[in-house]
Design a protein around this motif. Structure first.
Motif, short mmCIF file in Angstrom:
data_model
loop_
_atom_site.label_atom_id
_atom_site.label_comp_id
_atom_site.label_asym_id
_atom_site.label_seq_id
_atom_site.Cartn_x
_atom_site.Cartn_y
_atom_site.Cartn_z
N ALA A 11 -10.60 3.12 4.87
CA ALA A 11 -11.83 2.57 5.46
C ALA A 11 -11.82 1.04 5.41
N GLU B 208 -8.80 7.27 0.60
CA GLU B 208 -9.73 7.34 1.73
C GLU B 208 -10.50 6.03 1.89
N THR B 209 -10.95 5.48 0.78
CA THR B 209 -11.70 4.22 0.84
C THR B 209 -10.79 3.07 1.27
N VAL C 125 -10.34 2.68 -6.39
CA VAL C 125 -10.50 2.89 -4.96
C VAL C 125 -9.55 3.98 -4.48
N SER C 126 -10.10 5.02 -3.92
CA SER C 126 -9.29 6.14 -3.45
C SER C 126 -8.56 5.79 -2.16
#
Lengths: 150, 150
Positions: free
Chosen positions: A136, A132-133, A129-130
């Motif tokens: 989110a 950015e994710t 999971v980056s």
DNA sequence: ACAAAAAGTTAGCCGTCACTAACTTTATAC
DNA sequence: GTATAAAGTTAGTGACGGCTAACTTTTTGT
């Protein structure tokens, strides 16, 4: 030949994604180990080879090999027949891995996934999971979870 | 000694989760390959070693080894110097992997994750998502996405 | 304090998934 | 139609992460 160029670009992006996944794989084991070592030290006072083996579902010998690799890579220290300690780098990796782990797990729980499944899936997902994710996920949790403070 | 028993149970569950992740790893490469092979056949008419190599970011030799393993495992067929075909089992695996992939990607997009990140993270995440979590993803998509049919 | 049990280590093995280098086969371009 | 380029294959190497078996060290129980 813009079509060909487009295709090549797409192939390149595709390949880069796979390379990132492969890289993530190389750090997965390290993250799992330091996360567990930190937990064992926290909960029981020390991290021993036999405990890691039981908690990870592998043999003592496997743990030994891996711990040696982690030591080579500067994440842990340990002397023969003694328990295992985290270096500063190991502690940092453990902490960030742990934060990510609980975020992923809590996110799955918030989605309505059952406890054990959330825990199990988080274990596999967390390494891929980056940032950015993760952001989110955090956003979604804030938007849906506030049971009291609204 | 209920405390000890509890601890043992927890360790056991923990170990089982890790074993599941390890199992998932063993099928990851196979899934990525058949998914890509299906796509290449669909889009270009055939899947060649060199194309797989470019799209995966590895060498021809690596693709060759892996394709031989996939053949051994009954997912593809190929004769020397010819292109690669999926078996029925391979086609089924490709199809279910693809469905899962687009679901995970669309879910991330719906969460507000950017295109490229969604694509990249989906690549890593898709292999570690249980049926239950997929269902939760679908539910979330249905609850949030319906732009037209509501 | 010492024997037995538990923990840890070492050695040797295997499969996966990468690589490079050298080779063979197929396709292509005159 | 043959030389060259492209594609594919084979052989050999290496790291990782797992295993078993045999061994050593430490801990424990009496």
């Amino acid at each position: 030949m813009t079509d060909t160029d487009d295709r090549e670009q797409e192939a390149k992006r595709h390949a880069e994604r796979f390379q990132r996944v492969r890289e993530a794989h190389q750090t997965e084991v390290a993250e799992d180990y330091v996360e567990l070592i930190a937990r064992l030290i926290d909960e029981t006072g020390e991290a021993r080879v036999v405990d890691l083996a039981v908690w990870l579902g592998v043999t003592n010998a496997t743990v030994n090999n891996t711990v040696q690799r982690l030591q080579r890579d500067g994440l842990v220290t340990s002397k023969p027949y003694r328990s295992i300690f985290l270096t500063e780098a190991g502690r940092e990796l453990a902490e960030s891995s742990h934060q990510r782990h609980i975020l992923v797990r809590d996110f799955l729980l918030a989605l309505g996934v059952g406890e054990e499944t959330a825990e199990a899936d988080a274990e596999g997902i967390e390494h891929h999971v980056s940032a950015e994710t993760l952001t989110a996920f955090r956003r979604h949790l804030k938007a849906t979870k506030p049971k009291k403070g609204n």
